[in-house]
Design a protein around this motif. Structure first.
Motif, short mmCIF file in Angstrom:
data_model
loop_
_atom_site.label_atom_id
_atom_site.label_comp_id
_atom_site.label_asym_id
_atom_site.label_seq_id
_atom_site.Cartn_x
_atom_site.Cartn_y
_atom_site.Cartn_z
N CYS A 101 14.86 -10.31 -19.64
CA CYS A 101 14.56 -9.02 -19.83
C CYS A 101 13.13 -8.81 -21.04
CB CYS A 101 15.58 -7.76 -20.76
SG CYS A 101 15.02 -6.19 -20.59
N ALA A 102 12.46 -8.45 -20.13
CA ALA A 102 11.63 -8.44 -21.00
C ALA A 102 10.54 -6.69 -21.47
CB ALA A 102 10.45 -9.35 -20.52
N ALA A 103 9.85 -6.31 -22.30
CA ALA A 103 9.46 -5.96 -22.38
C ALA A 103 8.07 -5.50 -22.74
CB ALA A 103 9.78 -4.86 -23.52
N GLY A 104 6.63 -4.66 -21.95
CA GLY A 104 5.42 -4.52 -22.74
C GLY A 104 5.37 -3.41 -22.25
N ILE A 132 7.07 0.10 -25.26
CA ILE A 132 8.54 -0.89 -23.90
C ILE A 132 8.18 0.06 -22.80
CG2 ILE A 132 10.41 -1.08 -25.14
CD1 ILE A 132 11.51 1.76 -25.11
N ASN A 133 6.20 0.70 -22.21
CA ASN A 133 6.36 1.05 -21.50
C ASN A 133 6.37 0.60 -20.08
OD1 ASN A 133 4.37 2.72 -20.35
ND2 ASN A 133 3.24 1.37 -19.55
N VAL A 134 6.42 -0.78 -20.31
CA VAL A 134 6.98 -2.08 -18.77
C VAL A 134 8.32 -2.63 -19.40
CG1 VAL A 134 6.57 -3.71 -17.40
CG2 VAL A 134 4.41 -1.81 -18.26
N LEU A 135 9.11 -2.33 -18.70
CA LEU A 135 10.47 -3.40 -18.67
C LEU A 135 10.62 -4.09 -17.41
CD1 LEU A 135 12.98 -0.24 -20.09
CD2 LEU A 135 12.34 -2.63 -20.93
N GLY A 136 11.51 -5.18 -17.35
CA GLY A 136 11.19 -6.12 -16.51
C GLY A 136 11.72 -7.75 -17.19
N TRP A 137 12.37 -8.05 -15.15
CA TRP A 137 12.95 -9.55 -15.72
C TRP A 137 12.23 -10.64 -15.66
CZ3 TRP A 137 17.34 -8.77 -17.31
CH2 TRP A 137 18.62 -7.76 -17.80
N TYR A 138 13.11 -11.32 -15.62
CA TYR A 138 11.71 -13.09 -16.00
C TYR A 138 13.26 -14.07 -15.67
CZ TYR A 138 7.17 -11.36 -17.44
OH TYR A 138 6.12 -10.30 -17.19
N ARG A 139 12.98 -14.97 -14.84
CA ARG A 139 14.29 -15.96 -14.94
C ARG A 139 13.75 -17.14 -15.03
NH1 ARG A 139 15.27 -15.55 -8.49
NH2 ARG A 139 14.25 -17.38 -7.35
N GLN A 140 14.41 -18.26 -15.33
CA GLN A 140 14.08 -19.29 -15.66
C GLN A 140 15.63 -20.73 -15.29
OE1 GLN A 140 13.02 -20.36 -19.57
NE2 GLN A 140 11.25 -22.32 -18.92
#
Length: 118
Positions: free
Chosen positions: A95-98, A31-39
């Motif tokens: 929400c996404a993690a990478g 979870i170094n990166v957290l982000g938001w995507y949409r569809q």
């Protein structure tokens, strides 16, 4: 290894605001990166914004100046403040993690619906 729980979606009129929240748990590294995507219906999932643990951010051009992503590392929570919402912002937000800001995301939340009425 990573669990993501979103909240904060809903129905809002054009020009209004919403804040999405996402609580992350699991591997510190993943979870170094957290982000938001949409569809949106009939469209591919797209990046909205992302943020690293250190605070570096990335935004899609279509939300620059309107949306703000932030993060509380003590709570492993990421927020998306959405202002000046438009009907075309209507979508399911994920929400996404990478591990890398511009890399593929390894974990996804269940999604939360955002509907903007005209």
């Amino acid at each position: 290894q990573v669990q993501l729980v979103e909240s904060g979606g809903g129905l809002v009129q054009a020009g209004g605001s919403l804040t999405l929240n996402c609580a992350a748990s699991g591997s510190f590294f993943l979870i170094n990166v957290l982000g938001w995507y949409r569809q949106a219906p009939g469209r591919q999932r797209e990046l909205v914004a992302g943020i690293t643990r250190g605070g570096t951010t990335i935004y899609a051009d279509f939300v620059k100046g309107r949306f703000t992503i932030s993060r509380d590392n003590t709570k492993n929570t990421v927020y998306l403040l959405m202002n000046s919402l438009k009907p075309e912002d209507t979508a399911v937000y994920y929400c996404a993690a990478g591990t890398e800001l511009r890399g593929p995301m390894g974990s996804w939340g269940q999604g939360t619906q955002v509907t903007v009425s005209s």
